[in-house]
Design a protein around this motif. Structure first.
Motif, PDB file in Angstrom:
ATOM      1  N   TYR A 207       0.836  -1.215   0.000  1.00  0.00           N
ATOM      2  CA  TYR A 207       0.000   0.000   0.000  1.00  0.00           C
ATOM      3  C   TYR A 207       0.869   1.262   0.000  1.00  0.00           C
ATOM      4  O   TYR A 207       0.663   2.179  -0.809  1.00  0.00           O
ATOM      5  N   VAL A 208       1.825   1.316   0.902  1.00  0.00           N
ATOM      6  CA  VAL A 208       2.850   2.365   0.890  1.00  0.00           C
ATOM      7  C   VAL A 208       4.189   1.682   1.028  1.00  0.00           C
ATOM      8  O   VAL A 208       4.366   0.835   1.907  1.00  0.00           O
ATOM      9  N   ARG A 209       5.117   2.039   0.162  1.00  0.00           N
ATOM     10  CA  ARG A 209       6.431   1.396   0.207  1.00  0.00           C
ATOM     11  C   ARG A 209       7.535   2.405  -0.104  1.00  0.00           C
ATOM     12  O   ARG A 209       7.345   3.288  -0.956  1.00  0.00           O
ATOM     13  N   PRO A 210       8.658   2.314   0.553  1.00  0.00           N
ATOM     14  CA  PRO A 210       9.799   3.164   0.186  1.00  0.00           C
ATOM     15  C   PRO A 210      10.330   2.729  -1.176  1.00  0.00           C
ATOM     16  O   PRO A 210      10.337   1.540  -1.497  1.00  0.00           O
ATOM     17  N   THR A 211      10.777   3.677  -1.968  1.00  0.00           N
ATOM     18  CA  THR A 211      11.363   3.336  -3.261  1.00  0.00           C
ATOM     19  C   THR A 211      12.871   3.164  -3.171  1.00  0.00           C
ATOM     20  O   THR A 211      13.490   2.658  -4.112  1.00  0.00           O
ATOM     21  N   ILE A 344      12.076  14.603  -9.067  1.00  0.00           N
ATOM     22  CA  ILE A 344      11.785  13.186  -8.888  1.00  0.00           C
ATOM     23  C   ILE A 344      12.318  12.418 -10.094  1.00  0.00           C
ATOM     24  O   ILE A 344      11.851  12.627 -11.219  1.00  0.00           O
ATOM     25  N   PRO A 345      13.290  11.531  -9.894  1.00  0.00           N
ATOM     26  CA  PRO A 345      13.923  10.836 -11.027  1.00  0.00           C
ATOM     27  C   PRO A 345      13.082   9.693 -11.575  1.00  0.00           C
ATOM     28  O   PRO A 345      12.184   9.172 -10.901  1.00  0.00           O
ATOM     29  N   LYS A 346      13.396   9.282 -12.773  1.00  0.00           N
ATOM     30  CA  LYS A 346      12.713   8.168 -13.427  1.00  0.00           C
ATOM     31  C   LYS A 346      12.854   6.888 -12.615  1.00  0.00           C
ATOM     32  O   LYS A 346      11.948   6.044 -12.607  1.00  0.00           O
ATOM     33  N   SER A 347      13.964   6.735 -11.903  1.00  0.00           N
ATOM     34  CA  SER A 347      14.217   5.519 -11.125  1.00  0.00           C
ATOM     35  C   SER A 347      13.244   5.346  -9.968  1.00  0.00           C
ATOM     36  O   SER A 347      13.095   4.248  -9.431  1.00  0.00           O
ATOM     37  N   ALA A 348      12.552   6.439  -9.583  1.00  0.00           N
ATOM     38  CA  ALA A 348      11.588   6.371  -8.477  1.00  0.00           C
ATOM     39  C   ALA A 348      10.154   6.275  -8.972  1.00  0.00           C
ATOM     40  O   ALA A 348       9.225   6.236  -8.166  1.00  0.00           O
TER      41      ALA A 348
END
Length: 377
Positions: A207-211, A344-348
């Motif tokens: 549901y919520v996760r660190p990238t 905010i980078p593409k990797s995130a």
């Protein structure tokens, strides 16, 4: 009001959250409490006027149809618009990505300033009466090893070293932690095999996760999948515990403690996937408790009914949060470019939107976290 059955159901859930005594009517006291919880304090006569303007049967209360008229009224819309205008003016004096969300800059830290801040925090805590810090006192007794200087420093950083506010947040944190986790687990470490041991179903939802990524100024980036709320085969408290866990994982990065976090949001695909009740409980159990600074919710590819969702969210969240919501529309490439403006980078960004974040790897991430936690403790 012309609305679909799903929209009506969402508004009915919102109506129920205001109807404290459950009698099918919202009186001035209940409306006042609901607005205050959302950070919109109004004078008594103003609250009464809001009711009277849509009160077709002159009973000085709101039934469901009258409540719908209030939600769509120009008076309520003006309240939100005035807030938004004020926030935009405040943010306009901020320059650069460091302060793009209008947050107070974090002060530079030295060994001396940290020591002095911790001393002031202790003075503020000592000044709070015992009956007002019962949860904190329980934590001091049952898990003093968790309340070390590094833990306390997170609260100081959240409040940019304002010791009084940090002390109040810390006290609220333990009250909420006990309420959410229960006394049996509140004083355990927030790890997968301890405090989260019974939350495997909720954890599996992601549901919520660190990238594991940060924006260009060091804010941690989290991903939130709103569509999981309606799918959750678990209690709302279990889902809330997973949010607490995700935020604490992100806070392991010292830069996140100092600079804060941003949350990239995937909306629900239909209104049926969204639980107003869960969102209300989520907001109530995070506000003024968790030691983190929220920069913004970055909503990507919002659905056609996003304004309905935001109308409800505005009445469930405090003023600061509801004015920190950005929407990104268009093609995947256009959304990526729009997010890049905010560092905010593409990797995130999830791979479903053309980014590099693999959403299918959540179970592997959980196992990696378990290995880290078992090795650490």
């Amino acid at each position: 009001m012309s609305a679909s059955e799903d929209e009506i159901e969402m508004y009915r859930e919102l109506f129920t959250s205001f109807d404290i005594d459950g009698n099918g009517k919202i009186d001035a006291n209940e409306l006042d409490i609901g607005l205050r919880n959302a950070g919109m304090s109004r004078r008594r006569e103003s609250v009464i006027k809001m009711i009277d303007d849509v009160d077709t049967d002159n009973d000085h209360e709101l039934d469901f149809d009258e409540f719908l008229n209030l939600i769509q009224s120009e008076q309520l819309a003006k309240l939100f618009e005035d807030e938004k205008t004020h926030e935009l003016k405040r943010q306009s004096v901020c320059v650069g990505l460091q302060n793009i969300y209008g947050q107070t800059p974090t002060p530079p830290e030295t060994e001396e300033s940290v020591k002095a801040g911790l001393e002031r925090l202790q003075v503020e805590l000592d000044g709070i009466k015992g009956e007002n810090k019962k949860g904190f006192n329980q934590a001091l007794e049952k898990c003093p090893h968790l309340i070390d200087d590094d833990f306390l420093l997170m609260f100081l950083r959240t409040e940019v070293f304002h010791a009084g506010r940090a002390a109040q947040r810390l006290v609220t944190y333990w009250d909420k932690r006990i309420e959410i986790f229960g006394e049996a687990k509140a004083f355990m470490r927030l790890t997968l095999d301890e405090a989260l041991a019974d939350d495997s179903v909720a954890l599996s939802l992601g549901y919520v996760r660190p990238t594991g990524q940060s924006d260009s100024t060091g804010r941690a980036i989290l991903f939130m999948d709103f569509s999981q709320e309606g799918k959750a085969d678990c209690t709302s408290f279990s889902l809330i515990r997973t949010v607490w866990y995700a935020i604490h994982v992100a806070l392991e990065d010292e830069n996140a403690q100092k600079e804060g976090m941003v949350i990239v949001v995937k909306c629900c695909d239909s209104l049926r996937q969204w639980s107003v009740k869960t969102s209300k409980e989520m907001a109530g159990n995070m506000q003024g408790a968790l030691p983190f600074r929220l920069g913004c919710f970055q909503i990507c590819h919002p659905p056609s009914f996003i304004n309905i969702v935001l109308n409800i969210v505005r009445l469930l969240t405090p003023k600061k949060l509801r004015n920190r919501i950005k929407k990104h529309k268009g093609t995947h490439e256009e959304v990526l470019e729009s997010l890049a403006i905010y560092g905010i980078p593409k990797s995130a960004v999830p791979d479903i939107w053309g980014g590099d974040l693999n959403l299918e790897g959540h179970s592997e991430w959980l196992e990696a976290r378990r290995s880290i936690e078992n090795g650490r403790y």
